[in-house]
Design an enzyme around this catalytic site. Sequence first.
Site, PDB file in Angstrom:
ATOM      1  N   THR A 386       3.928  -6.433  -7.682  1.00 54.55           N
ATOM      2  CA  THR A 386       3.784  -5.072  -8.158  1.00 54.55           C
ATOM      3  C   THR A 386       2.807  -5.218  -9.299  1.00 54.55           C
ATOM      4  O   THR A 386       2.482  -6.333  -9.688  1.00 54.55           O
ATOM      5  CB  THR A 386       5.174  -4.589  -8.626  1.00 54.55           C
ATOM      6  OG1 THR A 386       5.998  -4.534  -7.481  1.00 54.55           O
ATOM      7  CG2 THR A 386       5.137  -3.272  -9.327  1.00 54.55           C
ATOM      8  N   ASN A 406       5.181  -3.547  -2.750  1.00 56.80           N
ATOM      9  CA  ASN A 406       6.448  -4.281  -2.715  1.00 56.80           C
ATOM     10  C   ASN A 406       6.173  -5.777  -2.758  1.00 56.80           C
ATOM     11  O   ASN A 406       5.853  -6.312  -3.809  1.00 56.80           O
ATOM     12  CB  ASN A 406       7.325  -3.888  -1.523  1.00 56.80           C
ATOM     13  CG  ASN A 406       8.757  -4.380  -1.710  1.00 56.80           C
ATOM     14  OD1 ASN A 406       9.167  -4.618  -2.838  1.00 56.80           O
ATOM     15  ND2 ASN A 406       9.505  -4.542  -0.641  1.00 56.80           N
TER      16      ASN A 406
HETATM   17  O1  DON Z   1      10.138  -0.845  -6.390  1.00 53.94           O
HETATM   18  C1  DON Z   1      10.605  -1.959  -6.554  1.00 53.94           C
HETATM   19  O2  DON Z   1      11.552  -2.178  -7.276  1.00 53.94           O
HETATM   20  C2  DON Z   1       9.967  -3.141  -5.845  1.00 53.94           C
HETATM   21  N1  DON Z   1       9.319  -2.677  -4.664  1.00 53.94           N
HETATM   22  C3  DON Z   1       9.027  -3.817  -6.782  1.00 53.94           C
HETATM   23  C4  DON Z   1       8.378  -5.035  -6.178  1.00 53.94           C
HETATM   24  C5  DON Z   1       7.825  -5.973  -7.164  1.00 53.94           C
HETATM   25  O3  DON Z   1       7.887  -5.774  -8.333  1.00 53.94           O
HETATM   26  C6  DON Z   1       7.237  -7.212  -6.643  1.00 53.94           C
HETATM   27  N2  DON Z   1       6.655  -7.949  -7.729  1.00 53.94           N
HETATM   28  N3  DON Z   1       6.715  -8.980  -8.146  1.00 53.94           N
END
Ligand code: DON
Length: 573
Positions: A386, A406
């Site tokens: 993210t 994601n």
């Molecule tokens: O919305 C969420 O909580 C996840 N899809 C976030 C994914 C994420 O942070 C991946 N990163 N390292």
Amino acid sequence: MQKVFIGFFVFIYSISNVCAQHKTNWLGAGKIVDPYQYTQVKHEFYNNAAVSCAHPLASLIGAQIMKQGGNAFDAGIAVQLALAVVYPAAGNIGGGGFLIARKPNKEIIAIDYREVAPGNANKDMYLDKDGNAQLELSQSGRMASGVPGTIAGIFSTLPSAKLNFKLLIQPAIDLAKFGYVITEREANSLNSNKNAFIKNNSHTPAFVKSISWKAGDTLMQPELAETLILIRDNGAKGFYEGETAKLIVAEMKQGNGIISLEDLKNYKAKIRVPLSFDYGDYHIYGFPPPSSGGIILLQMMKMVEKTANIKKGFQSPEATQIMIEAERRAYADRAEHLGDPDFWKVPIKTLSSDAYITNRISDFTPGKASKSVDIKGGVIKESEETTHISIYDKDGTMVSITTTLNGGYGSKTVVGGAGFLMNNEMDDFSVKPGVANMFGAVGGEANAIVPGKRMLSSMCPVIVTKNGKPAIVVGTPGGTTIPTSVFQSLMNVIEFGMNTDDAVNQPKFHHQHLPDEVYFEPKFPESLRNALIPMGYKLTSRASIGKTEMILIQNNKIEVAADRRGDDSVAGF
Ligand code: DON
């Protein structure tokens, strides 16, 4: 020499293939940045405006947009679009995100552009005939994607911006068309995902080439440039309708994807009412459901505030223990009670009330670990990729954006002919009660799949005021570790008095209720580990927690830090 490293870290790339003819063609962004030669700046002070994000080119573009008269919203749009090109692991137009901002007139806005489940989705879509969860389907390939929200989010932000959209998107178009040099970290990341890209695509995406990538190679994405041009010329319809929409649906049909033209046309970003709370002299604004970020942060900060334990200071066993126990309890509530508020009655008033929170931590025993089996979601009487962007402008606007596909490179499926990666966000739903998603998060009915519903997120973009004035802009990636990273970065400044560089980079720890373990980064002190183990904690080492971008406004200076765990970089003037 040492001094250079104190608070101002610059890493200079070696440039192996500067293409003169590309530079000549270089349009908007050419006047702004040199995509063939750029540096990382980790910690700086500025007088007027600042950006911190995952890539130096995107930070520079954001700063330059503000220098040219744009505000922090203009910069936020330009930075997100630039990251969709130069940080394909997480920057995106095929994903979604959350923006929280404060305007100079003190108005707070929160825009939710989270992906939604397609119209043909159903609760059991990732279960086989025996009812077993098939996580490979929710985590990669075409069926893993929710309907993307990023472009709708950007156009919902546009009324708060000042400059023409065409100016804001042009740097991204140029970066996609003429390319930019990649770092060693990016080369390694593309190389290690090569097989996944091949497996999940019916054509060869720009990220795959026959020999390995190396630092200094130029990555060009001509199909992505064409898609961005359609968005430049047709607005949101350039994505959700017409050629791009047709290409998305055609890509879905290459496999088991279910996103339809209707799903795309119907997608809408939503305005949400932010969650806010006091911590000492600070007032903190976080994102409400469908993100769990704001409520988890609120609960954790309120559980530790004013306790004797927290006053023992940074990395003391006492402060660390109460922070772990606050994390455990907040994450138990996440699993039980949180989901898209348009589909599930989230008891937000109770979960955030002082009485509830005081009661929730009342069974805390100093020096003794609680057990997650004993800590259920509270009883309610009322019903690793993210990316984060922190921006502050000269008029005092704070913009905090967390956006994602994601997992790294999302579903790994690139829309054929359109050149962008689709998300694998469906995995953030609870695909089966009690079955952990890729971040180990479990859930139940509150976060079950329903067509049109937003999957629960942990993203936690935050803005903070102090005595009514702009104070902090912060956020991070990291899946379920996001709220704990933001929590600890904020505590590091507010409670433990650190500067932004230390606040972001000091080793972090994470407890998410289940599994009943404390994860810690390699630099977490051994002495502290040795103090926690006899209390009954199971400690597990993990590579890194968060990649946080923080801006602190104090004493008429803007102090900004970019996380040293990645290629992240700040810019400003
Ligand atoms: O919305 C969420 O909580 C996840 N899809 C976030 C994914 C994420 O942070 C991946 N990163 N390292």
